[in-house]
Design an enzyme around this catalytic site. Structure first.
Site, PDB file in Angstrom:
ATOM      1  N   CYS A 163       6.475  13.469  89.885  1.00 32.15           N
ATOM      2  CA  CYS A 163       5.153  13.409  90.523  1.00 32.15           C
ATOM      3  C   CYS A 163       4.121  14.157  89.669  1.00 32.15           C
ATOM      4  O   CYS A 163       3.785  13.698  88.590  1.00 32.15           O
ATOM      5  CB  CYS A 163       5.230  13.908  91.970  1.00 32.15           C
ATOM      6  N   HIS A 220       9.751  10.978  94.393  1.00 28.77           N
ATOM      7  CA  HIS A 220      10.565  12.182  94.570  1.00 28.77           C
ATOM      8  C   HIS A 220      12.030  11.800  94.737  1.00 28.77           C
ATOM      9  O   HIS A 220      12.467  11.464  95.837  1.00 28.77           O
ATOM     10  CB  HIS A 220      10.063  12.987  95.775  1.00 28.77           C
ATOM     11  N   GLU A 272      14.510  13.670  94.812  1.00 29.37           N
ATOM     12  CA  GLU A 272      15.262  14.730  95.489  1.00 29.37           C
ATOM     13  C   GLU A 272      15.268  14.625  97.009  1.00 29.37           C
ATOM     14  O   GLU A 272      15.997  15.366  97.672  1.00 29.37           O
ATOM     15  CB  GLU A 272      14.709  16.106  95.059  1.00 29.37           C
TER      16      GLU A 272
END
Length: 184
Positions: free
Chosen positions: A73, A161, A163
């Site tokens: 990002c 993202h 994660e």
């Protein structure tokens, strides 16, 4: 054991980036973005997301640190901006579930993902123009540059993202980055 540090750019998911790496058996550490690269002994660097380009500390210095870098990002946006690309406001805005098209199946970071994958991404800001040396590796209906790679310099970025649980193949991004770091 391979060591990958996560440079904390004050993003709300940064701790999850470290955890995803730790869960893969990686020696990992979360470090403040004011830490100079010469003080870091690692095989790779993740530049985390964050709220503001004015709060990136020494993150840009890691682009010259001679180790693979994955920007997530804001991390991807700072790579683009520092290396001559363009970053601007996105039309889509805040966090949303986005369907991303992988456009380079040979890319070492994103190429192994399904041709279309669901991700969790913010598009408040996004890369508008790739820096010299980078290839487009993923795009979507809401963003022309969802991922980019410069394999010669081992610099990689994803707008989304990997994660967070909402991203379908997020672990694979970290696994692929680990493989990139181990091949050095």
């Amino acid at each position: 054991m391979t060591k990958i540090v996560v440079v904390d750019n004050h993003g709300q998911f940064t701790h999850l980036e470290r955890r995803a790496l730790r869960d893969l058996g990686v020696d990992t550490e979360l470090i403040d973005n004011d830490t100079p690269p010469e003080e870091v002994d690692a095989d790779g660097v993740v530049l985390s997301g964050g709220p503001d380009m004015d709060r990136i500390g020494k993150s840009a210095e890691y682009l010259e640190a001679d180790m693979p870098v994955l920007g997530i990002c804001l991390g991807m946006q700072l790579i683009a901006e520092e290396l001559g690309g363009t970053v601007g406001g996105g039309e889509y805005g805040g966090y949303a579930d986005v369907s991303v098209d992988i456009v380079d199946e040979a890319d070492p970071l994103t190429g192994s993902l399904h041709p279309e994958t669901r991700v969790w991404a913010s598009h408040a800001d996004e890369v508008k123009e790739l820096p010299e040396g980078f290839e487009l590796t993923a795009k979507s209906d809401v963003c022309d540059v969802e991922a980019m790679s410069d394999t010669d310099r081992d610099l990689y970025g994803v707008q989304w993202h990997p994660e967070v649980a909402h991203t379908e193949e997020g672990d694979e991004i970290f696994e692929n980055f680990l493989s990139i770091c181990e091949s050095q």
